[in-house]
Scaffold this motif. Structure first.
Motif, PDB file in Angstrom:
ATOM      1  N   GLU B  71     -36.618  87.046 -54.963  1.00 10.59           N
ATOM      2  CA  GLU B  71     -35.162  86.904 -54.648  1.00 10.59           C
ATOM      3  C   GLU B  71     -34.494  87.794 -56.030  1.00 10.59           C
ATOM      4  OE1 GLU B  71     -33.824  83.118 -54.314  1.00 10.59           O
ATOM      5  OE2 GLU B  71     -34.895  82.680 -52.519  1.00 10.59           O
ATOM      6  N   GLN B 153     -26.688  82.627 -54.983  1.00  9.10           N
ATOM      7  CA  GLN B 153     -27.751  82.500 -53.823  1.00  9.10           C
ATOM      8  C   GLN B 153     -28.343  81.081 -53.796  1.00  9.10           C
ATOM      9  OE1 GLN B 153     -30.338  85.662 -53.128  1.00  9.10           O
ATOM     10  NE2 GLN B 153     -28.707  87.251 -52.986  1.00  9.10           N
ATOM     11  N   ASN B 156     -25.671  78.154 -53.439  1.00  6.50           N
ATOM     12  CA  ASN B 156     -25.231  78.172 -51.860  1.00  6.50           C
ATOM     13  C   ASN B 156     -26.483  77.644 -51.270  1.00  6.50           C
ATOM     14  OD1 ASN B 156     -22.871  79.418 -52.593  1.00  6.50           O
ATOM     15  ND2 ASN B 156     -23.282  81.394 -51.977  1.00  6.50           N
ATOM     16  N   GLY B 157     -27.404  78.159 -51.324  1.00 11.99           N
ATOM     17  CA  GLY B 157     -28.849  77.441 -50.399  1.00 11.99           C
ATOM     18  C   GLY B 157     -28.944  75.936 -50.686  1.00 11.99           C
ATOM     19  N   THR B 158     -28.675  75.554 -51.933  1.00  8.63           N
ATOM     20  CA  THR B 158     -29.106  73.924 -52.382  1.00  8.63           C
ATOM     21  C   THR B 158     -27.821  73.151 -51.538  1.00  8.63           C
ATOM     22  OG1 THR B 158     -29.867  74.651 -54.601  1.00  8.63           O
ATOM     23  CG2 THR B 158     -29.227  72.301 -54.224  1.00  8.63           C
ATOM     24  N   LYS B 161     -28.412  73.193 -47.817  1.00  7.61           N
ATOM     25  CA  LYS B 161     -29.654  72.108 -47.658  1.00  7.61           C
ATOM     26  C   LYS B 161     -28.906  70.984 -47.499  1.00  7.61           C
ATOM     27  CE  LYS B 161     -33.844  74.219 -49.419  1.00  7.61           C
ATOM     28  NZ  LYS B 161     -34.688  74.431 -50.742  1.00  7.61           N
TER      29      LYS B 161
END
Lengths: 275, 405
Positions: B71, B153, B156-158, B161
């Motif tokens: 990433e 990123q 935000n992903g965490t 989730k």
């Protein structure tokens, strides 16, 4: 027949600068059409007397009258050539002359005509449009003369006009002074050269230590001192020790005085005074 | 023409003519003031921009040591970075220790080194760089920008989730709408405020500093060159000499200040055409009062400087005396910039120098407060008169002539 009225009357004039008496009780009467030589050593008081006549300085006591008016009110009738000539280096010779003439209230065309007339006599008419920066001492002196003559003064004051000049330039200046006298002009001519004074002047005033020691035709001075020539007459009249120049005692700038004291603890002048 | 006025005019004309005949003067009073603000506000930012563009297009060489992350790699690939992949040197305490890589970075064999390690759920990194090198700094900035983006990123992903909205979680209190529209001051008033922070300062310093050279030249310089005696022997009073010289210095100084303001207006017009700032909105009355303030200030400063220069025995001493004048102006001028104009006490408008600077600040904000105007007008006229009297006293000194030899 009535006696002609004097052009300049100096009566009981004294001039003090602080404690220093530069001139003491001076009496002189000057008539038209004379070349008067102010003769004296350095610091005698010649320049102070000229500055009083030109109105640059005011007397401490006494009076200076130009005809019937105070000198300070008749400055437009006087032409001055100071020892330093006082030309502006970034102006042309004519611009220097024109500036002075305009202050005297003279039309440019009139001052130009007079300037050109004298410039031809001094053979410097081609130099009038040049900047004075590169001029020799002689050339500067001649331009300063033109400047002083451009407004048609009744009396011309020349402070050491031949000092530092080469033989030819000095001769030209003396010749012009003679011509001015022949045309009825009045010139006061300060110098410390006796031979020059004898050659140019009708009357010599000997100034020494701020006083007038003698005033008359060179022959009268020789006769009155029972000497054989003017040099001996001068020596006889100025026997007492000459005082130092008044500007040797000139006040040092306060800042520089403080600074030099700060750096050295004493000023060189103070050391000199102790010797 | 009245003879007295003619004498003053002739003296002033002569002084100006003599002064402008020197090419250094032309440079000092015309070229520099005219170019100062355009260079500062237009050319300098353009130069900075072109340098920044050049850096942006520069490809930098970076060594990526340690663990790889796809990433981060994708983000870094958008930033003109050439990578070489290497192992982290052994035996280092932490990632920031240069160890054997010290000389490589210092010698600029490589622009920067990115060290990255993954320890269970956490990534650790360090960037080795050379702060004195533009390309090394650029490489470091690009890496840090990319890491910030990658971190966002990851965060935000965490959050997603965990069933949370990243916007609501990370920015729970936010400004609604465009904050620029919330300011009720017009663009012109904002521009006036911006200009009021430095125009008075510039005018004050420039007036004081540009009057120094002509003041010295026309007094101590004249004395030193031996032209003063001939001048004093003319049928002009000392007061006429002073006024003539004052007029010449004021004229030269106004040309300098005027050209500087012209340069400033040109720069402002240029910036306004690019919508960077607005054109200040000032009433005609405020402009006229501002000119009056500058004029009185100039009368005071020029008279004071002429007097000090005349007091000096030589050009050198005059320089010593006048040098600190600019410092005397700078300190109150800086002090004045931080005074709050809202509800300001009236006595400030009676303090010399400060009064004129505050007046200019108020007027640039288009605030014409009668009480303040009366106080600064009367007090500054009084100070200017005192300065003129002091100058007249210096010009009448007898030793002015006696010391010429």
């Amino acid at each position: 027949m009535d006696e002609p009225k004097p052009l300049l009357t100096i009566s009981a004039v004294s001039k003090k600068f602080g404690d220093i008496e530069a001139l003491s009780n001076v009496d002189v009467v000057i008539n038209s059409g004379q070349v008067i030589g102010l003769v004296g050593g350095n610091g005698a008081g010649k320049t102070t007397l000229l500055r009083l006549i030109s109105g640059v300085l005011e007397p401490t006591t006494g009076s200076l009258m130009f005809k019937e008016k105070k000198v300070s009110k008749s400055r437009e009738r006087i032409g001055v050539v100071p020892e330093s000539t006082g030309l502006y280096a970034r102006l042309t010779a004519w611009e220097n002359i024109r500036f002075h003439s305009r202050i005297y209230g003279i039309e440019d065309s009139v001052s130009w005509a007079r300037t050109y007339h004298f410039a031809k006599r001094l053979d410097i008419k081609d130099e009038l449009s040049r900047h004075t920066k590169g001029f020799s001492r002689g050339m500067r002196q001649k331009i300063a003369l033109l400047r002083a003559l451009a407004h048609g003064p009744d009396i011309l004051l020349l402070d050491e006009p031949t000092a530092g000049l080469d033989v030819t330039s000095a001769r030209t200046v003396r010749h012009l002074v003679g011509q001015l006298r022949d045309e009825g002009g009045t010139v006061i001519y300060s110098t410390h050269h006796l031979a020059e004074a004898e050659q140019v002047c009708d009357r010599i005033i000997i100034v020494h230590n701020g006083t007038i020691r003698a005033d008359g035709h060179p022959d009268e001075l020789i006769k009155s001192t029972m000497t054989t020539n003017l040099e001996e007459a001068y020596v006889e009249l100025t026997k007492d020790k000459a005082r130092p120049r008044s500007d040797a005692k000139e006040k040092e700038g306060r800042i520089s005085k403080w600074w030099s004291k700060f750096l050295t603890g004493t000023t060189p002048k103070e050391v000199g005074e102790d010797e | 023409m009245n003879n007295g006025r003619n004498i003053v005019l002739q003296i002033a004309k002569k002084e100006v003519l003599e002064f402008v005949r020197d090419w250094r003067t032309i440079l000092a009073i015309i070229i520099i003031p005219l170019l100062l603000f355009p260079v500062l506000f237009i050319a300098f930012p353009l130069l900075l921009q072109s340098e920044a563009d050049e850096l942006d297009s520069l490809a930098v060489n970076v060594s990526w040591q340690g663990d790889y992350n796809s990433e981060l790699n994708d983000i870094l690939n958008q930033s003109e970075i050439n990578f070489v992949f290497e192992d982290i040197p052994s035996g280092i305490d932490n990632l920031s220790t240069p160890s054997t890589d010290l000389e490589r970075v210092r010698n600029q064999d490589i622009d920067a080194i990115l060290r990255l390690t993954n320890d269970s759920n956490q990534w650790e990194f360090a960037v080795l760089y050379l702060s004195t090198s533009e390309s090394s700094n650029e490489a470091r900035n690009r890496i840090l920008d990319s890491i910030n983006e990658w971190e966002s990123q990851v965060v935000n992903g965490t959050l997603i989730k965990a069933g949370l909205d990243p916007n609501e979680t990370l920015d729970p209190i936010k400004w609604d709408g465009d904050w620029e529209y919330a300011d009720t001051a017009t663009k012109g008033e904002q521009a006036g405020l911006a200009l009021s922070l430095f125009i008075p300062l510039v005018i004050a310093i420039w007036t004081a500093s540009s009057a120094i050279q002509p003041s010295i030249d026309m007094t101590a310089g004249e004395r030193e060159r031996g032209t003063l005696e001939a001048l004093l022997s003319l049928p002009a009073s000392r007061l006429q000499l002073l006024v003539g010289k004052w007029t010449a210095v004021a004229f030269i100084t106004s040309i300098g200040v005027g050209l500087q303001i012209a340069g400033l207006l040109f720069a402002i017009t240029y910036l306004a055409s690019n919508s960077i700032i607005g054109v200040p909105e000032i009433s005609v009355l405020a402009i006229m009062l501002m000119f009056t303030a500058v004029l009185i200030f100039a009368i005071m400063i020029v008279a004071f400087e002429l007097a000090l220069a005349m007091k000096a025995q030589s050009v050198k001493e005059a320089g010593t005396l006048l040098g600190p004048v600019v410092i005397m102006i700078i300190f109150p001028a800086l002090f004045t910039q931080v005074i709050n104009l809202d509800g300001i006490e009236s006595f400030w408008f009676a303090i010399p120098l400060v009064n004129i600077l505050l007046a200019m600040r108020e007027l640039l904000l288009d605030r014409v407060i009668t009480e303040h105007v009366i106080i600064w007008l009367i007090s500054s006229i009084a100070y200017a008169t005192l300065a003129a009297l002091y100058a007249a006293k210096q010009f009448k000194r007898e030793d002015l002539v006696a010391s010429i030899s």
